[in-house]
Write a protein that holds these residues in place. Structure first.
Motif, mmCIF file in Angstrom:
data_model
loop_
_atom_site.group_PDB
_atom_site.id
_atom_site.type_symbol
_atom_site.label_atom_id
_atom_site.label_comp_id
_atom_site.label_asym_id
_atom_site.label_seq_id
_atom_site.Cartn_x
_atom_site.Cartn_y
_atom_site.Cartn_z
ATOM 1 N N LYS A 39 0.801 -1.295 -0.039
ATOM 2 C CA LYS A 39 0.105 -0.079 -0.057
ATOM 3 C C LYS A 39 0.580 1.122 -0.132
ATOM 4 O O LYS A 39 1.727 1.335 0.730
ATOM 5 C CB LYS A 39 -0.889 0.048 1.397
ATOM 6 C CG LYS A 39 -1.835 -0.856 1.190
ATOM 7 C CD LYS A 39 -2.947 -0.944 2.417
ATOM 8 C CE LYS A 39 -3.980 -2.064 2.595
ATOM 9 N NZ LYS A 39 -4.739 -2.180 3.626
ATOM 10 N N GLU A 40 0.416 2.136 -0.887
ATOM 11 C CA GLU A 40 1.556 3.357 -0.968
ATOM 12 C C GLU A 40 1.284 4.246 0.465
ATOM 13 O O GLU A 40 0.365 4.499 0.769
ATOM 14 C CB GLU A 40 1.021 3.921 -2.197
ATOM 15 C CG GLU A 40 1.827 5.402 -2.630
ATOM 16 C CD GLU A 40 1.532 6.047 -3.757
ATOM 17 O OE1 GLU A 40 2.118 6.976 -4.162
ATOM 18 O OE2 GLU A 40 0.584 5.411 -4.691
ATOM 19 N N GLY A 41 2.358 4.791 0.570
ATOM 20 C CA GLY A 41 2.334 5.410 1.730
ATOM 21 C C GLY A 41 2.299 4.881 3.279
ATOM 22 O O GLY A 41 2.385 5.417 4.264
ATOM 23 N N GLU A 42 2.270 3.668 3.249
ATOM 24 C CA GLU A 42 2.267 2.798 4.360
ATOM 25 C C GLU A 42 3.350 1.953 4.585
ATOM 26 O O GLU A 42 4.307 1.624 3.950
ATOM 27 C CB GLU A 42 0.879 1.977 4.492
ATOM 28 C CG GLU A 42 -0.376 2.652 4.315
ATOM 29 C CD GLU A 42 -1.345 1.983 4.756
ATOM 30 O OE1 GLU A 42 -1.199 0.853 5.285
ATOM 31 O OE2 GLU A 42 -2.821 2.467 4.316
ATOM 32 N N ALA A 43 3.777 1.401 6.008
ATOM 33 C CA ALA A 43 4.660 0.187 5.971
ATOM 34 C C ALA A 43 4.431 -0.872 5.160
ATOM 35 O O ALA A 43 3.532 -1.287 4.690
ATOM 36 C CB ALA A 43 4.688 -0.106 7.563
ATOM 37 N N PHE A 44 5.598 -1.576 4.828
ATOM 38 C CA PHE A 44 5.915 -2.575 3.843
ATOM 39 C C PHE A 44 5.125 -3.760 4.470
ATOM 40 O O PHE A 44 4.909 -4.823 3.746
ATOM 41 C CB PHE A 44 7.106 -2.714 3.645
ATOM 42 C CG PHE A 44 8.006 -3.277 4.684
ATOM 43 C CD1 PHE A 44 8.319 -4.551 5.160
ATOM 44 C CD2 PHE A 44 8.932 -2.355 5.377
ATOM 45 C CE1 PHE A 44 9.172 -5.017 6.099
ATOM 46 C CE2 PHE A 44 9.938 -2.608 6.414
ATOM 47 C CZ PHE A 44 9.925 -4.204 6.931
ATOM 48 N N CYS A 45 4.662 -3.852 5.787
ATOM 49 C CA CYS A 45 4.185 -4.881 6.213
ATOM 50 C C CYS A 45 2.562 -4.772 5.960
ATOM 51 O O CYS A 45 1.734 -5.638 6.237
ATOM 52 C CB CYS A 45 4.367 -5.199 7.918
ATOM 53 S SG CYS A 45 5.932 -5.587 8.056
ATOM 54 N N CYS A 46 2.078 -3.592 5.620
ATOM 55 C CA CYS A 46 0.781 -3.314 5.503
ATOM 56 C C CYS A 46 0.550 -3.484 4.112
ATOM 57 O O CYS A 46 1.170 -2.713 3.203
ATOM 58 C CB CYS A 46 0.456 -2.003 5.805
ATOM 59 S SG CYS A 46 0.586 -1.949 7.517
#
Length: 852
Positions: A530-537
């Motif tokens: 998801k753009e703009g969120e942590a890579f775990c999301c």
């Protein structure tokens, strides 16, 4: 001498206790210990006539704020750390094999967690103890040999500030081993979405965040609580803790790493009472709290009756510990009736059991009276534990490490120049800083049966125990070892964990908790960040066609090997089956039967024409061309059989070239017949010069020349880039297509293009001659046949290009049969009709009668 001794004081604690030296408060050796309160960190020490002084810091609670009752801000459990030092010194002094004729002593200093007193006590360490004169020591018999580091690193900073002036080296404890152990635990349970809660410490962010992020761990939050410095800040601290707790509880992260000092658990226990979310909820949300080794299970006195549910299920990393033989009996022997120089036990007894000794209270007695018969084993875990905790075990091993290093050093020196005084050994003017040399690589077995070793950097070679905190309904506390981290093992084998022994927080109903920002992407799906969120999301999207993912949370899907293809769910690869257009399958069988059927019809027509070869209809349009055309059509139908069956080397060489040449002969015959019809009508005009061209010679020349050109094209094709058998693994996902590779596709389209050119010329000539008298004119039928022929092969190209595998072969066979059937039907069906059904029309008078 003072500087040399101090060199030993600082290097030892870094290697043994894994935590820095603590603050110090002066304690006169001739003053009873009971005159000092348990408020701050303690440095333990002592003097004897011929003794070696070992200072060891012990963590006690911070000095209470003036607005609070003194007894409310006391941590009784800090007394527990005095006992292993006493026990170790007692064992060493009673051991004739270790430091013979030498008495090991210790002193205790109370720091009150104050930088001023820490600095003052540090100056005392490097000065004469009785008379404080900075940087001056006159009592060489009572020198300080070593300091055993305490629990809280902030104290070391104050100590180091003074000791650095004397060029005393400092060693910071390496905590990366513990962090790597925690990381292994997180990855084992696939907890990749966690939070961090730390109290006034930047180590967590400086070390943990980069290390964990590189291994795929994301952080839902990183919260830091400030340390309480002034009483006026207590409301702000409580408000901050309330917001932090609500944020923790409201987060989707079910795992929280708690990093703090030894005393921070007292503030941690405030969290549920400050939270607005838990007060409004009947069943508070649970978390998996992971405590670092620095955090100790302690409690303020006023927290005696507080709910301990928040502690249930904690996973705590602790340095490996064990119970030395006799330690439990030593602890049980401690009673307030016989302190034997232990001035702390009376204060501890009052605070731990919530009672008072009347002779220590001025005026009326409030509360219960201490009988002295209270049982230490009945105290709750946050107040006292009968077993040796990891912090206490570190102190115990540290004292032994100093003793063994001193013994090794004394043994090496006594061989050179021992000086005997009053039955003991005096090492006057000896470079005691060389103790560092003997600490490097020291190894010994303690009385608990554990091997204690230090490496060349004086780092203790020990792993971590993973303990599960279990709180029963009656508030009893129990530590259960559920795993271990071996710092010397390879990273993949360092962690051992017994998942079945872990008791989780009741909120999880004893199912293994998950801590993910997004539920796992199962096989068949891949991650889309998801753009703009942590890579775990992330979102989970299906694998594209032709690719699979066979594990959870794959960043991308991948293609199967050439011999395999994805299943319907796109999570495994299935072996492909080899396939080709065979005679056994329905499609191949139907095409073969169709080819044979049309070949039979063609042969039948040929037989009819041969049988009626002398009739006017057969003789009218060049009987030899008719025979050639029928034979070529017969071979065209039969050539379709070359495309069916296993594609070996011979069939691959023949199928396209035979088809191309035979079809060129057929179309050339049609072209020759068309030109013959046109020339025949032109030649009938008076004075026409075209009569000399009318005859078999021209027709044969047209057939031979046009066919020869196609034969040359096919020959060049076979010489330069001949077709060959080929296993196509990519065209059809589920199959390995056995086919003939055309070599250079250019020649294939040249063959088709040349046939199309001949058909187009025939169509054009026939179309122009279509209005000639019907009796002598078959141009109309040739026009229709060429229209069918061209339509079939124009449709062939897109159909062939869009087909895959054996269906490409089927399309070509169908085109061969359809175009050949078109020629056969359009040209010969009217003549057969006349020959067989209207024989009265098959006479010379009818043929020469003109339409006009």
């Amino acid at each position: 001498m003072a500087a040399l001794l101090l060199l030993l004081l600082i290097l030892l604690p870094r290697a043994i206790c894994k935590t820095p030296i603590v603050k110090c408060h002066i304690h006169d050796p001739h003053t009873p210990l009971h005159q000092y309160h348990q408020k701050g960190d303690l440095i333990l020490g002592g003097l004897a006539s011929h003794s070696i002084i070992v200072s060891s810091s012990i963590a006690f609670s911070e000095k209470p704020p003036p607005t609070l009752l003194e007894e409310l801000n006391v941590v009784p459990k800090n007394y527990q750390h005095i006992l292993p030092l006493q026990f170790a010194v007692k064992e060493i002094n009673e051991n004739p094999q270790l430091l013979p004729n030498v008495t090991l002593g210790f002193r205790i200093y109370d720091s009150y967690f104050n930088a001023k007193w820490t600095s003052h006590a540090t100056m005392l360490l490097i000065s004469t103890l009785k008379t404080f004169v900075p940087n001056y020591i006159c009592d060489i018999k009572k020198g300080l040999i070593a300091i055993i580091g305490g629990l809280d690193p902030q104290t070391s900073l104050h100590v180091a500030t003074i000791l650095d002036i004397y060029k005393v080296p400092q060693m910071a404890p390496k905590e990366t081993r513990q962090y790597k152990g925690i990381l292994s635990l997180l990855l084992h349970f696939r907890w990749i979405w966690i939070g961090i809660l730390t109290f006034s410490d930047e180590n967590a962010e400086r070390f943990v965040v980069p290390l964990f992020s590189q291994s795929g761990i994301c952080f839902a939050f990183i919260e830091r609580s400030d340390k309480l410095t002034y009483v006026t800040e207590i409301n702000n601290l409580f408000n901050q803790l309330a917001k932090i707790h609500d944020k923790v509880i409201d987060s989707k992260a079910n795992v929280v790493l708690f990093y703090g000092e030894s005393y921070t658990l007292e503030y941690f226990r405030w969290l549920p009472y400050l939270s607005e979310l838990e007060q409004s909820s009947n069943k508070p949300k649970g978390k998996v709290w992971i405590m670092t080794a620095q955090v100790e299970l302690t409690s303020f006195v006023y927290q005696r009756t507080w709910d301990t549910e928040i502690l249930h299920g904690v996973l705590s990393f602790t340095t490996h510990s064990n119970d030395p033989p006799g330690f439990c009996q030593f602890v049980q022997s401690k009673t307030p009736s016989s302190p034997k120089g232990d001035g702390f036990i009376l204060d501890f007894w009052q605070q731990a059991f919530g009672c008072v000794f009347p002779n220590r209270v001025v005026g009326s007695v409030r509360g219960d009276i201490c009988t002295g018969q209270e049982k230490l084993e009945n105290l709750p875990g946050p107040y006292f534990e009968m077993r040796m905790t990891s912090h206490s075990y570190n102190i115990y091993n540290a004292v032994y490490a100093v003793a063994h290093a001193l013994h090794a050093m004394f043994t090496s020196r006594v061989k050179q120049r021992p000086v005997m005084i009053s039955g003991g050994m005096k090492f006057q003017n000896q470079p005691l800083w060389q103790l560092h040399h003997f600490l490097r690589g020291i190894s010994f077995n303690n009385s608990a049966g554990d091997k204690v070793s230090l490496d060349q950097n004086r780092e203790i070679l020990a792993g971590f125990d993973i303990t599960n905190w279990i709180v029963s309904s009656n508030q009893s506390f129990q530590r259960v070892k559920v795993g271990r981290v071996d710092s010397l093992a390879p990273p993949q084998q360092a962690l051992t964990i017994n998942e079945g022994a872990i008791k989780w927080h009741i909120w999880f109903n004893q199912t293994q908790p998950k801590s993910l920002c997004t539920e796992s992407c199962h096989p068949g799906f891949c991650i889309k960040v998801k753009e703009g969120e942590a890579f775990c999301c992330y979102d989970c999207i299906p694998c594209p066609e032709g690719k699979i993912s066979d594990k959870d949370d794959m960043n991308d899907c991948y293609e199967c090997e050439d011999e395999k293809y994805p299943n319907k769910h796109r999570n495994i690869c299935i072996p492909k089956s080899a396939t080709f257009l065979s005679f056994e399958e329905p499609l191949g069988l139907s095409l073969a039967c169709s080819a044979l059927f049309f070949a039979f019809i063609t042969a039948l027509v040929l037989e009819i024409f041969v049988k009626h070869r002398d009739t006017p209809v057969v003789k009218a349009n060049n009987r030899d061309l008719t025979y050639a055309l029928l034979i070529s059509l017969l071979l065209c139908f039969l050539s379709a059989l070359l495309f069916i069956g296993y594609p070996d080397k011979v069939t691959c060489l023949l199928r396209q070239t035979v088809f191309g040449i035979i079809f060129s002969v057929a179309v050339s015959c049609v072209l020759a017949k068309t030109i013959t019809v046109v020339l025949a009508f032109i030649a009938t005009k008076p004075g026409s010069r075209m009569r000399k061209w009318v005859g078999k010679g021209l027709a044969n020349s047209i057939v031979l020349s046009c066919s020869l050109i196609q034969a040359v094209i096919c020959t060049v094709w076979l010489v330069i880039s001949p077709p060959f058998p080929y296993a196509d693994m990519k065209s059809v996902a589920e199959e390995i297509v056995l086919e003939c590779n055309e070599g250079t596709v250019t020649f294939f389209y040249c063959v088709l293009g040349y046939m199309g050119f001949l058909a187009l010329v025939s169509f054009t000539v026939a179309f122009l001659a279509r209005k000639l008298p019907d009796s002598f004119n078959e141009a109309k039928f040739i026009t229709f046949s060429m229209l069918v022929f061209c339509s079939v092969w124009l449709s062939f190209v897109p159909a062939y290009m869009s087909s895959k595998g054996k269906y490409m072969v089927a399309v070509e066979i169908f085109s061969i049969l359809a175009s050949s059937a078109g020629l056969l039907g359009c040209i010969f069906s009217p003549k057969c009709y006349t020959i067989l059904l209207r024989p009265e029309l098959n006479n010379r008078e009818h043929l020469i009668r003109r339409k006009y």
